[in-house]
Write an enzyme that holds these catalytic residues in place. Structure first.
Site, short mmCIF file in Angstrom:
data_model
loop_
_atom_site.label_atom_id
_atom_site.label_comp_id
_atom_site.label_asym_id
_atom_site.label_seq_id
_atom_site.Cartn_x
_atom_site.Cartn_y
_atom_site.Cartn_z
N SER A 253 0.83 -1.20 0.00
CA SER A 253 0.00 0.00 0.00
C SER A 253 0.86 1.25 0.00
O SER A 253 2.08 1.20 0.20
CB SER A 253 -0.91 0.01 1.23
OG SER A 253 -0.13 0.19 2.41
N LYS A 254 0.21 2.39 -0.20
CA LYS A 254 0.92 3.67 -0.21
C LYS A 254 1.60 3.93 1.13
O LYS A 254 2.63 4.61 1.19
CB LYS A 254 -0.06 4.80 -0.51
CG LYS A 254 -0.59 4.79 -1.94
CD LYS A 254 -1.55 5.95 -2.17
CE LYS A 254 -2.09 5.95 -3.59
NZ LYS A 254 -3.02 7.08 -3.83
N ARG A 255 1.04 3.38 2.19
CA ARG A 255 1.61 3.61 3.52
C ARG A 255 3.01 3.01 3.67
O ARG A 255 3.76 3.41 4.54
CB ARG A 255 0.69 3.03 4.59
CG ARG A 255 -0.63 3.77 4.74
CD ARG A 255 -1.38 3.28 5.98
NE ARG A 255 -1.73 1.88 5.87
CZ ARG A 255 -2.82 1.43 5.26
NH1 ARG A 255 -3.64 2.29 4.67
NH2 ARG A 255 -3.09 0.14 5.21
N SER A 256 3.35 2.06 2.80
CA SER A 256 4.67 1.44 2.90
C SER A 256 5.78 2.44 2.59
O SER A 256 6.91 2.28 3.06
CB SER A 256 4.77 0.26 1.92
OG SER A 256 4.80 0.71 0.58
N GLY A 257 5.45 3.45 1.79
CA GLY A 257 6.47 4.44 1.43
C GLY A 257 7.26 4.06 0.19
O GLY A 257 8.09 4.84 -0.28
#
Length: 484
Positions: A253-257
């Site tokens: 996900s985008k949260r992984s960076g």
């Protein structure tokens, strides 16, 4: 038949790693067989359209070398290659009406209020399961509603009994109960085709032979097949790629960076390394080799070796792989990229080319450089415990002795080139009967103040110059003398 694959992204923002892998695999499948690779922009979902996203797609494909043979900028005779432009030509509505005439689709005039009464909870999610209400409208009722200008959609007419089977090149034959196939919308109330419908029409009209996509689309494939069969068209080969997860085996996900290509480039990764790494996310060669150029991948890529299990995005491995690419990089090209980074940290006239040559084999990504070279600018505060090295058999006392002995030798020396300095320290070691490491370790510690450095003692001193090197060695003697 000549293989033709396509990459058909929606312009909704940054390019996700999974989308880039789809583009890469589609490219490799086509090029491995001398086929054509096509770029098609699927912009029918206007609510999700992001301004500038098409530029991101083009720039990413250009930087990674995945250059399409046909695209919005390179017409191969089956354009337009942008779905909104194709819609303007009436292509999708024309084919939807053909399905209506054949009884394979129908007009639906149901209001949002009525549709809201058809929701069901399936697998914990609330979904609308259409009940075929408008399928039973007479031809006259349909024409009357159209004449009134009532809002409508066109739905696929799927059977409710029996099974539908489709073949995937990786998963084999997959059968589903037709009762699980909802009557999906083909043309939306705004006149735009849905992704699922436009996809099938365009793939056929563009002669696509192999459809590469994520395995989240497996559940939609039976409906695609029924469309192909309704038109009497040949079904393309399906290649559904496995999910990409993070280290916790959750969807990336985008949260992984690091879920997008832009994230990775911003973090200092090379496009070639990213392509190499992504190629191995779900696919493996028939050897232990891990470093591949794009041309090498084209030669050996066999899509039948794509796995079915989720592929884990190993960030540590990507860093290692990028470091291998940096090591192999041409020295001039490396310095061109490293110089502006070095200039932000080193301001005292240091020889930046020599520093770049030192860090080239030590870094994994560009942002590793500043912390690795900061000691060239200012000697950090350090603990004298750094002078203790079990393998070199050094400690604070032995290091103090060596530094005191070397100080007058180094003060008398004018040639501060790496070779000349190394010769002097080696000569001292030989005269004293010491191993080289016994001498070089305390010197390197004194001039760097770091446990790990990109270069050896004499390489560091060459960059620092005589005055700064002597000052740092005196500082080391001072710190060590304070212990006694």
């Amino acid at each position: 038949m000549k293989i033709r694959t396509r990459y058909a992204p929606s312009p909704t923002g940054r390019m996700h790693v999974g989308n880039l892998r789809t583009a890469l695999y589609a490219y490799l499948i086509a090029k491995h067989e001398g086929g054509d690779y096509i770029l098609r922009i699927e912009d029918t979902d206007q609510e999700r359209y992001v301004e500038g996203a098409v530029d991101i797609i083009n720039r990413t494909l250009d930087e990674t070398g995945l250059i399409p043979d046909e695209s919005p900028d390179k017409d191969g005779g089956v354009g337009p290659y942008v779905q909104s432009e194709r819609m303007a030509q009436g292509i999708y509505l024309e084919y939807a009406k053909k399905l209506v005439d054949a009884g394979e689709a129908y007009y639906c005039f149901c209001t949002p209020e009525r549709l809201s009464t058809l929701t069901q909870v399936i697998d914990g999610k609330e979904v609308t399961v259409y009940d075929k209400h408008c399928l039973h409208l007479s031809k006259e009722e349909v024409e009357e509603n159209l004449a009134k200008g009532l809002p409508y959609v066109i739905r696929q007419n799927n059977p409710t009994e029996g099974t539908t089977t489709f073949h995937d090149e990786l998963y084999g034959d997959i059968s589903v109960d037709n009762k699980e196939l909802d009557d999906m919308i083909l043309i939306k109330s705004d006149g735009y085709p849905t992704y699922n419908f436009a996809n099938v029409i365009d793939d056929h009209l563009m002669g696509i032979t192999h459809v590469v996509r994520g395995n989240e689309y497996i559940s939609s494939s039976p409906k695609y097949n029924r469309l192909y069969e309704a038109f009497g068209w040949e079904v393309p080969k399906y290649v559904h790629c496995p999910l990409i997860t993070d280290a916790d085996h959750k969807k990336l996900s985008k949260r992984s960076g690091y879920s997008s290509y832009e994230d990775l480039i911003a973090q200092g990764f090379l496009p070639e390394a990213v392509v190499n790494f992504i190629a191995l996310l779900g696919w493996s060669p028939d050897s232990d080799q891990e470093i591949f150029s794009l041309d090498e991948l084209v030669k050996i890529f066999d899509y039948h070796r794509i796995g079915k299990s989720p592929a884990v995005f190993d960030y540590t491995k990507l860093r290692w792989m990028n470091g291998e690419y940096l090591k192999a990089m041409d020295g001039d090209a490396f310095f061109e990229k490293a110089e502006p980074i070095l200039k932000e940290v080193l301001t005292k006239g240091q020889d930046l080319r020599k520093v770049a040559d030192m860090v080239k084999t030590r870094i994994e990504i560009w942002p590793d450089i500043p912390d690795m070279v900061r000691f060239f600018e200012t000697l950090p505060e350090y603990d004298t415990a750094l002078y203790c090295h079990k393998k070199m058999k050094t400690n604070e006392a032995t290091s103090l002795e060596v530094l005191k002995d070397l100080l007058p030798i180094l003060e008398a020396q004018d040639d501060y080139s790496n070779d000349a300095l190394y010769d002097s320290l080696q000569k001292y070691a030989q005269e004293k009967g010491f191993k080289n490491g016994y001498v070089l370790w305390p010197v390197r510690t004194a001039v760097s103040g770091e446990a790990v450095t990109p270069g050896g003692a004499t390489q560091i001193m060459e960059v620092l110059g005589k005055e700064e090197s002597i000052a740092r060695i005196r500082k080391g003697i001072e710190k060590l003398s304070a212990l006694s």
